[in-house]
Design an enzyme around this catalytic site. Structure first.
Site, PDB file in Angstrom:
ATOM      1  N   GLU A  36       0.823  -1.215   0.000  1.00  0.00           N
ATOM      2  CA  GLU A  36       0.000   0.000   0.000  1.00  0.00           C
ATOM      3  C   GLU A  36       0.854   1.261   0.000  1.00  0.00           C
ATOM      4  O   GLU A  36       0.483   2.264  -0.604  1.00  0.00           O
ATOM      5  CB  GLU A  36      -0.955   0.038   1.207  1.00  0.00           C
ATOM      6  CG  GLU A  36      -1.807   1.298   1.139  1.00  0.00           C
ATOM      7  CD  GLU A  36      -2.823   1.460   2.238  1.00  0.00           C
ATOM      8  OE1 GLU A  36      -2.807   0.708   3.210  1.00  0.00           O
ATOM      9  OE2 GLU A  36      -3.648   2.378   2.105  1.00  0.00           O
ATOM     10  N   ASP A  76      -0.498  -4.892   3.270  1.00  0.00           N
ATOM     11  CA  ASP A  76      -0.914  -3.669   3.955  1.00  0.00           C
ATOM     12  C   ASP A  76      -0.136  -3.629   5.269  1.00  0.00           C
ATOM     13  O   ASP A  76      -0.422  -4.390   6.195  1.00  0.00           O
ATOM     14  CB  ASP A  76      -2.423  -3.648   4.226  1.00  0.00           C
ATOM     15  CG  ASP A  76      -2.877  -2.248   4.641  1.00  0.00           C
ATOM     16  OD1 ASP A  76      -2.012  -1.466   5.086  1.00  0.00           O
ATOM     17  OD2 ASP A  76      -4.076  -1.940   4.525  1.00  0.00           O
ATOM     18  N   ILE A  96       0.046  -1.484   7.691  1.00  0.00           N
ATOM     19  CA  ILE A  96      -0.882  -1.213   8.807  1.00  0.00           C
ATOM     20  C   ILE A  96      -2.261  -0.990   8.200  1.00  0.00           C
ATOM     21  O   ILE A  96      -2.492   0.018   7.523  1.00  0.00           O
ATOM     22  CB  ILE A  96      -0.475   0.031   9.633  1.00  0.00           C
ATOM     23  CG1 ILE A  96       0.908  -0.177  10.255  1.00  0.00           C
ATOM     24  CG2 ILE A  96      -1.525   0.276  10.737  1.00  0.00           C
ATOM     25  CD1 ILE A  96       1.377   0.978  11.141  1.00  0.00           C
ATOM     26  N   ASP A  97      -3.147  -1.942   8.393  1.00  0.00           N
ATOM     27  CA  ASP A  97      -4.541  -1.728   8.009  1.00  0.00           C
ATOM     28  C   ASP A  97      -5.252  -1.204   9.252  1.00  0.00           C
ATOM     29  O   ASP A  97      -5.199  -1.837  10.311  1.00  0.00           O
ATOM     30  CB  ASP A  97      -5.178  -3.038   7.526  1.00  0.00           C
ATOM     31  CG  ASP A  97      -6.596  -2.785   7.023  1.00  0.00           C
ATOM     32  OD1 ASP A  97      -6.824  -1.731   6.400  1.00  0.00           O
ATOM     33  OD2 ASP A  97      -7.467  -3.627   7.280  1.00  0.00           O
ATOM     34  N   THR A 130      -4.932   2.452   9.932  1.00  0.00           N
ATOM     35  CA  THR A 130      -3.952   3.455  10.373  1.00  0.00           C
ATOM     36  C   THR A 130      -4.583   4.469  11.336  1.00  0.00           C
ATOM     37  O   THR A 130      -3.936   4.901  12.292  1.00  0.00           O
ATOM     38  CB  THR A 130      -3.344   4.168   9.142  1.00  0.00           C
ATOM     39  OG1 THR A 130      -2.706   3.175   8.347  1.00  0.00           O
ATOM     40  CG2 THR A 130      -2.337   5.221   9.541  1.00  0.00           C
ATOM     41  N   ASP A 159      -6.085  -4.365   1.334  1.00  0.00           N
ATOM     42  CA  ASP A 159      -7.061  -4.492   2.427  1.00  0.00           C
ATOM     43  C   ASP A 159      -7.692  -5.881   2.427  1.00  0.00           C
ATOM     44  O   ASP A 159      -8.133  -6.390   3.452  1.00  0.00           O
ATOM     45  CB  ASP A 159      -8.221  -3.488   2.246  1.00  0.00           C
ATOM     46  CG  ASP A 159      -7.774  -2.040   2.298  1.00  0.00           C
ATOM     47  OD1 ASP A 159      -6.994  -1.705   3.200  1.00  0.00           O
ATOM     48  OD2 ASP A 159      -8.216  -1.249   1.434  1.00  0.00           O
TER      49      ASP A 159
HETATM   50  C1  IPD Z   1      -8.705   1.429   5.636  1.00  0.00           C
HETATM   51  C2  IPD Z   1      -9.359   0.573   6.691  1.00  0.00           C
HETATM   52  C3  IPD Z   1     -10.799   0.990   6.866  1.00  0.00           C
HETATM   53  C4  IPD Z   1     -11.578   0.900   5.593  1.00  0.00           C
HETATM   54  C5  IPD Z   1     -10.895   1.743   4.519  1.00  0.00           C
HETATM   55  C6  IPD Z   1      -9.447   1.292   4.348  1.00  0.00           C
HETATM   56  P1  IPD Z   1      -6.092   1.871   5.947  1.00  0.00           P
HETATM   57  O1  IPD Z   1      -7.368   0.999   5.427  1.00  0.00           O
HETATM   58  O2  IPD Z   1      -9.310  -0.780   6.312  1.00  0.00           O
HETATM   59  O3  IPD Z   1     -11.474   0.160   7.804  1.00  0.00           O
HETATM   60  O4  IPD Z   1     -12.878   1.382   5.818  1.00  0.00           O
HETATM   61  O5  IPD Z   1     -11.597   1.531   3.311  1.00  0.00           O
HETATM   62  O6  IPD Z   1      -8.830   2.098   3.380  1.00  0.00           O
HETATM   63  O7  IPD Z   1      -6.146   3.168   5.234  1.00  0.00           O
HETATM   64  O8  IPD Z   1      -6.248   2.054   7.405  1.00  0.00           O
HETATM   65  O9  IPD Z   1      -4.964   1.009   5.534  1.00  0.00           O
HETATM   66 CA    CA Z   2      -2.809   0.758   5.333  1.00  0.00          CA
END
Ligand code: IPD
Ligand code: CA
Length: 269
Positions: A70, A86, A88-89, A91, A214
Site C-alpha cells: 500500500e 498492507d 498497517i490496516d 492506520t 485491504d
Molecule cells: C482502511 C481501513 C478501513 C476501511 C478503509 C481502508 P487503511 O485501510 O481498512 O477500515 O474502511 O476503506 O482504506 O487506510 O487504514 O490502511
Molecule cells: Ca494501510
C-alpha cells in the site's frame, strides 16, 4: 512434504507477526503523521518503515517474487508469486491507539490469493489461511456454524472511504441497512472485519472501494472459514466492492444492498 501454498502460509504468518511487533514497538517510540488521498487518509512513519521491513524479509526469503504494498512497494517478479501487503490496516486506529489495526499479507500465485496472514498485535490475534486448507486464529481452526442468524439478528460490519462523496453514498446506504439488521459495527480495519466474519464476531461485512492490500489475506481467511464472498451486487469481487457473510445471509443481504443502492440520492451535496 510441505506444498508451496503451505510454505507461503507459514512465511506470510511469520513476517506478518514480525511486522506487527515492529509496528507496535515503533508506536511506543513516537511517530510522524502525514495525509495521503484526502485530509482524512492518514499515513505514519510506521506504515512506511513496517512496509520496508516486510519487503526486505520477503525478498531475503524469496528474492524472485513480485510484490505490491500500500505504501508504494511494487516489484514485478519472475516466479508467478506476488505478495500483497498492507503494513498497517487501520492506520487511524493505530494513530488514536484503538486496538483494531493489523498487518495484512496475502500471497497470490498466478493472480489468485492462495495464502495469507493478518496479525493484530493489540488484540493478540494472528489469523492465517491457505487455499483448500482452512483458516485459523492463533492456531485454532475457524469454521462458520451451519445455520445463519435471521437477517434481523445479524451484526454487520462496514467501513468508509476517505473520499467525501463516496462517504455520503455509504452513509445513505446505512439508512436502508441499519433498520433491517441487529446493529452496525465500524471497527476501522477491513482486514480485521474480514477476519471477524471468519471468527463469528461479525455475521457480515460489506464495503466498497477497498484496495487489494485491504482484501487479499482477510478475504481468503473468511472464505476458508466457510464465508460467502462476493461484490455488493452478488457477482465476483471487483473494484474493491466486497460482501462477506455467512452463506445463509448472502441472498437477503444482496437484495437489501440493491434496495439501498436504489434509494441512494447521488445528487451533489
Ligand atoms: C482502511 C481501513 C478501513 C476501511 C478503509 C481502508 P487503511 O485501510 O481498512 O477500515 O474502511 O476503506 O482504506 O487506510 O487504514 O490502511
Ligand atoms: Ca494501510
Amino acid at each position: 512434504m510441505t506444498t508451496l501454498t503451505q510454505q507461503l502460509r507459514e512465511l506470510s504468518t511469520t513476517i506478518a507477526v514480525a511486522g506487527a511487533e515492529h509496528a507496535l514497538s515503533q508506536r511506543r517510540l513516537g511517530f510522524g503523521v502525514d495525509t495521503k488521498s484526502s485530509m482524512t487518509d492518514l499515513v505514519t512513519d510506521v506504515d512506511r518503515s513496517t512496509e520496508a521491513m516486510i519487503v526486505s524479509r520477503i525478498l531475503t526469503a524469496r528474492p524472485d517474487d513480485g510484490l505490491l504494498g500500500e505504501e508504494g512497494g511494487e516489484r514485478a517478479g519472475t516466479t508467478g508469486v506476488r505478495w500483497v501487503i498492507d503494513p498497517i490496516d487501520g492506520t487511524t486506529n493505530f494513530v488514536y491507539d484503538h486496538p483494531g489495526w493489523a498487518v495484512s499479507i496475502g500471497v497470490e500465485v498466478d493472480g489468485v490469493v492462495v495464502a495469507g496472514a493478518v496479525a493484530c498485535p493489540s488484540l493478540s490475534m494472528t489469523y492465517s489461511a491457505a487455499a483448500g486448507e482452512g483458516a485459523t486464529c492463533n492456531g485454532a481452526a475457524l469454521q462458520l456454524p451451519d445455520t445463519a442468524p435471521p437477517l434481523a439478528h445479524a451484526l454487520v460490519g462496514t467501513g468508509f472511504s476517505y473520499d467525501s462523496h463516496t462517504r455520503r453514498r455509504q452513509a445513505q446506504r446505512l439508512v436502508t441497512v441499519l433498520p433491517n439488521v441487529r446493529d452496525i459495527r465500524r471497527v476501522g480495519a477491513a482486514a480485521v472485519d474480514l477476519c471477524s466474519v471468519a471468527a463469528g464476531r461479525l455475521d457480515a461485512y460489506f464495503e466498497e472501494g477497498l484496495g487489494p492490500w485491504d482484501l487479499a489475506a482477510g478475504g481468503l481467511i473468511a472464505a476458508e472459514a466457510g464465508a460467502h464472498t462476493s461484490s455488493l451486487d452478488g457477482g465476483p469481487i471487483a473494484d474493491g466492492s466486497v460482501l462477506v457473510c455467512h452463506p445463509g445471509l448472502a441472498a437477503e443481504l444482496v437484495e437489501l444492498l440493491a434496495r439501498a443502492a436504489r434509494e441512494i440520492d447521488d445528487s451533489p451535496s
